[in-house]
Design a protein around this motif. Structure first.
Motif, PDB file in Angstrom:
ATOM      1  N   ARG A 170       0.844  -1.203   0.000  1.00  0.00           N
ATOM      2  CA  ARG A 170       0.000   0.000   0.000  1.00  0.00           C
ATOM      3  C   ARG A 170       0.873   1.245   0.000  1.00  0.00           C
ATOM      4  O   ARG A 170       1.793   1.367   0.805  1.00  0.00           O
ATOM      5  CB  ARG A 170      -0.908  -0.010   1.232  1.00  0.00           C
ATOM      6  CG  ARG A 170      -1.660   1.268   1.490  1.00  0.00           C
ATOM      7  CD  ARG A 170      -2.608   1.126   2.673  1.00  0.00           C
ATOM      8  NE  ARG A 170      -1.934   0.649   3.873  1.00  0.00           N
ATOM      9  CZ  ARG A 170      -1.225   1.422   4.681  1.00  0.00           C
ATOM     10  NH1 ARG A 170      -1.047   2.708   4.403  1.00  0.00           N
ATOM     11  NH2 ARG A 170      -0.650   0.925   5.772  1.00  0.00           N
ATOM     12  N   HIS A 178     -14.710  -1.751  -3.863  1.00  0.00           N
ATOM     13  CA  HIS A 178     -13.583  -0.883  -3.549  1.00  0.00           C
ATOM     14  C   HIS A 178     -13.918   0.526  -4.021  1.00  0.00           C
ATOM     15  O   HIS A 178     -14.683   0.715  -4.968  1.00  0.00           O
ATOM     16  CB  HIS A 178     -12.303  -1.360  -4.249  1.00  0.00           C
ATOM     17  CG  HIS A 178     -11.842  -2.709  -3.804  1.00  0.00           C
ATOM     18  ND1 HIS A 178     -10.957  -2.894  -2.769  1.00  0.00           N
ATOM     19  CD2 HIS A 178     -12.147  -3.952  -4.266  1.00  0.00           C
ATOM     20  CE1 HIS A 178     -10.739  -4.182  -2.600  1.00  0.00           C
ATOM     21  NE2 HIS A 178     -11.445  -4.850  -3.492  1.00  0.00           N
ATOM     22  N   HIS A 205     -14.590   0.675   4.333  1.00  0.00           N
ATOM     23  CA  HIS A 205     -13.821   1.715   3.660  1.00  0.00           C
ATOM     24  C   HIS A 205     -13.264   2.707   4.676  1.00  0.00           C
ATOM     25  O   HIS A 205     -12.106   3.143   4.569  1.00  0.00           O
ATOM     26  CB  HIS A 205     -14.704   2.450   2.648  1.00  0.00           C
ATOM     27  CG  HIS A 205     -15.108   1.608   1.482  1.00  0.00           C
ATOM     28  ND1 HIS A 205     -16.154   1.935   0.652  1.00  0.00           N
ATOM     29  CD2 HIS A 205     -14.611   0.437   1.007  1.00  0.00           C
ATOM     30  CE1 HIS A 205     -16.279   1.007  -0.287  1.00  0.00           C
ATOM     31  NE2 HIS A 205     -15.347   0.093  -0.089  1.00  0.00           N
ATOM     32  N   ARG A 251     -10.334   1.080   6.480  1.00  0.00           N
ATOM     33  CA  ARG A 251      -9.097   1.070   5.688  1.00  0.00           C
ATOM     34  C   ARG A 251      -8.353   2.398   5.820  1.00  0.00           C
ATOM     35  O   ARG A 251      -7.127   2.428   5.956  1.00  0.00           O
ATOM     36  CB  ARG A 251      -9.416   0.784   4.215  1.00  0.00           C
ATOM     37  CG  ARG A 251      -9.833  -0.651   3.935  1.00  0.00           C
ATOM     38  CD  ARG A 251     -10.393  -0.787   2.530  1.00  0.00           C
ATOM     39  NE  ARG A 251      -9.382  -0.644   1.509  1.00  0.00           N
ATOM     40  CZ  ARG A 251      -8.825  -1.658   0.855  1.00  0.00           C
ATOM     41  NH1 ARG A 251      -9.162  -2.903   1.139  1.00  0.00           N
ATOM     42  NH2 ARG A 251      -7.930  -1.443  -0.092  1.00  0.00           N
ATOM     43  N   PHE A 271     -13.189  -7.989   7.389  1.00  0.00           N
ATOM     44  CA  PHE A 271     -12.064  -7.496   6.596  1.00  0.00           C
ATOM     45  C   PHE A 271     -11.461  -8.635   5.774  1.00  0.00           C
ATOM     46  O   PHE A 271     -11.198  -8.483   4.575  1.00  0.00           O
ATOM     47  CB  PHE A 271     -11.012  -6.890   7.529  1.00  0.00           C
ATOM     48  CG  PHE A 271     -10.149  -5.845   6.873  1.00  0.00           C
ATOM     49  CD1 PHE A 271     -10.476  -4.499   6.953  1.00  0.00           C
ATOM     50  CD2 PHE A 271      -8.993  -6.197   6.187  1.00  0.00           C
ATOM     51  CE1 PHE A 271      -9.678  -3.520   6.349  1.00  0.00           C
ATOM     52  CE2 PHE A 271      -8.192  -5.242   5.591  1.00  0.00           C
ATOM     53  CZ  PHE A 271      -8.537  -3.897   5.669  1.00  0.00           C
ATOM     54  N   TYR A 309     -11.521  -8.650   1.789  1.00  0.00           N
ATOM     55  CA  TYR A 309     -10.274  -8.261   1.143  1.00  0.00           C
ATOM     56  C   TYR A 309      -9.208  -9.345   1.105  1.00  0.00           C
ATOM     57  O   TYR A 309      -8.152  -9.156   0.502  1.00  0.00           O
ATOM     58  CB  TYR A 309      -9.699  -7.014   1.821  1.00  0.00           C
ATOM     59  CG  TYR A 309     -10.677  -5.856   1.861  1.00  0.00           C
ATOM     60  CD1 TYR A 309     -11.301  -5.408   0.704  1.00  0.00           C
ATOM     61  CD2 TYR A 309     -10.983  -5.217   3.062  1.00  0.00           C
ATOM     62  CE1 TYR A 309     -12.202  -4.352   0.737  1.00  0.00           C
ATOM     63  CE2 TYR A 309     -11.888  -4.149   3.104  1.00  0.00           C
ATOM     64  CZ  TYR A 309     -12.487  -3.732   1.938  1.00  0.00           C
ATOM     65  OH  TYR A 309     -13.379  -2.685   1.975  1.00  0.00           O
ATOM     66  N   PRO A 369      -6.781  -6.971   9.004  1.00  0.00           N
ATOM     67  CA  PRO A 369      -6.531  -5.536   9.222  1.00  0.00           C
ATOM     68  C   PRO A 369      -5.072  -5.269   9.597  1.00  0.00           C
ATOM     69  O   PRO A 369      -4.505  -4.242   9.177  1.00  0.00           O
ATOM     70  CB  PRO A 369      -7.478  -5.185  10.375  1.00  0.00           C
ATOM     71  CG  PRO A 369      -8.573  -6.185  10.294  1.00  0.00           C
ATOM     72  CD  PRO A 369      -7.919  -7.448   9.821  1.00  0.00           C
ATOM     73  N   TYR A 408      -2.930  -5.244   6.474  1.00  0.00           N
ATOM     74  CA  TYR A 408      -3.168  -4.010   5.718  1.00  0.00           C
ATOM     75  C   TYR A 408      -2.478  -2.834   6.389  1.00  0.00           C
ATOM     76  O   TYR A 408      -1.864  -1.992   5.721  1.00  0.00           O
ATOM     77  CB  TYR A 408      -4.659  -3.750   5.598  1.00  0.00           C
ATOM     78  CG  TYR A 408      -4.997  -2.559   4.740  1.00  0.00           C
ATOM     79  CD1 TYR A 408      -4.963  -2.658   3.347  1.00  0.00           C
ATOM     80  CD2 TYR A 408      -5.330  -1.331   5.307  1.00  0.00           C
ATOM     81  CE1 TYR A 408      -5.256  -1.557   2.548  1.00  0.00           C
ATOM     82  CE2 TYR A 408      -5.628  -0.227   4.517  1.00  0.00           C
ATOM     83  CZ  TYR A 408      -5.590  -0.351   3.147  1.00  0.00           C
ATOM     84  OH  TYR A 408      -5.877   0.748   2.347  1.00  0.00           O
TER      85      TYR A 408
END
Length: 274
Positions: free
Chosen positions: A10, A33, A227, A230, A258, A262, A266, A269
Motif C-alpha cells: 500500500r 472498492h 472503507h 481502511r 475485513f 479483502y 486488518p 493491511y
C-alpha cells in the motif's frame, strides 16, 4: 491441504495498492472498492459474480472493476487460483488521462469485467511486480500511467466522462438511503429509519436499493464501515480503536469481515505501507 497465501503493498502517499495471492479455500464475500481494480489471473480459474452475471477469469485473463462495483470471488475448482491485482484511485486515473490528453479528463467506464488481452495482462504484471518489489518511484509512475492509458484504450467501453445517473423514482429512493448510510455509518440504523428517510416503505427501499447498488442496505453499510476502517488503518490507528470508531462490535468482528472482503487481515493491511 490448502496453501492460501497473499502479499500486500500500500502506498503511504496516494490511493494505490497491489496484491499477489493464491487462494484455494478463501471465498470473497460480496464487496466493493472505492478504486478502480485491475487484476490478472496467473494460474487456475477464479469464479465471481458482478453486474448480475457469473464470470470466470482463467490464466492470462484481465479483470476490470469500476469504483464501488460489488463483486465476490472464489476458486472455480479445487486447484485454486493465483492472481495479481492493483487498486488505483479514480483521481490517479483522471490525472493520467488528463496529462496524456493535455486537457481535463473525466473517468472511464469498464462494462466487461473479464477481458482477454495479453498486452494488458503483461502490463499489469509489470506494474504489480514493480509496486510489490519496491521499484524506484519514477519507474512505478511510468508503469502506472502506461497501464491506465492501455486499459482505457483497449478495454473501456466509453472514454473519459461522467457516468449517467439514474433518475427513476427507485434510484432517487436508493440515493437518499445511501446518503444516510454514508453519513451515519457508525449508527445501528433500523429498516424503519431508512424507510422514514426515504419516504417509502421498508420493502420498497430494499427493492430499490438492491436494484440500484447491487447489494442490500446492510451490505452497503458494512462496505462504508470497511472503507472507513481502511483509511484509519492506513493512518496507523490501532485495530481496536478502528473497530470502535467504525461501527463494528469489536476487533474480532472487524477482522472477520475485513478478511472475508479483502483476503487479508486488518493488521496485514496496516503494516503494508511501501
Amino acid at each position: 491441504m490448502a496453501r492460501d497465501w497473499s502479499r500486500y503493498w500500500r502506498s503511504p502517499q496516494r490511493r494505490l495498492e497491489a496484491m499477489h495471492a493464491h487462494f484455494e479455500r478463501h471465498v470473497y464475500h460480496r464487496h466493493s472498492h472505492e478504486t478502480y481494480s485491475f487484476g490478472v489471473t496467473d494460474d487456475g480459474a477464479q469464479a465471481f459474480t458482478c453486474r448480475g452475471s457469473g464470470h470466470t477469469s482463467t490464466a492470462g485473463m484481465v479483470m476490470a472493476f469500476n469504483p464501488d462495483e460489488p463483486h465476490d470471488g472464489q476458486a472455480a475448482d479445487a486447484l485454486g487460483f493465483t492472481y495479481r491485482i492493483v487498486h488505483i484511485g479514480p483521481e490517479l486515473v483522471t490525472d493520467a488521462l488528463t496529462q496524456s490528453a493535455g486537457r481535463p479528463a473525466g473517468l472511464p467506464l469498464f462494462a466487461d469485467p473479464v477481458v482477454h488481452d495479453p498486452e494488458l495482462a503483461a502490463g499489469l504484471r509489470r506494474l504489480q511486480a514493480a509496486l510489490l518489489g519496491g521499484a524506484p518511484a519514477l519507474l512505478s509512475d511510468e508503469l502506472l500511467d502506461a497501464v491506465v492509458l492501455a486499459m482505457v484504450r483497449r478495454a473501456a467501453v466509453r472514454g473519459p466522462g461522467r457516468r449517467s445517473t439514474g433518475r427513476s423514482p427507485g434510484a432517487a429512493v436508493a440515493g437518499r438511503v445511501a446518503e444516510l448510510l454514508r453519513d451515519d455509518y457508525r449508527t445501528d440504523l433500523t429498516a424503519d429509519a431508512l424507510a422514514t428517510a426515504a419516504g417509502s416503505s421498508r420493502f420498497a427501499v430494499y427493492r430499490a436499493f438492491r436494484a440500484t447498488y447491487g447489494m442490500a442496505p446492510s451490505d452497503y453499510q458494512r462496505q462504508v464501515r470497511l472503507h472507513a476502517a481502511r483509511k484509519l488503518l492506513a493512518a496507523g490507528t490501532s485495530i481496536t480503536t478502528v473497530a470502535a470508531e467504525t461501527g463494528f462490535a469489536d476487533q474480532s468482528h472487524l477482522t472477520r469481515w475485513f478478511v472475508r472482503s479483502y483476503g487479508i487481515t486488518p493488521g496485514t493491511y496496516r503494516r503494508a505501507s511501501g
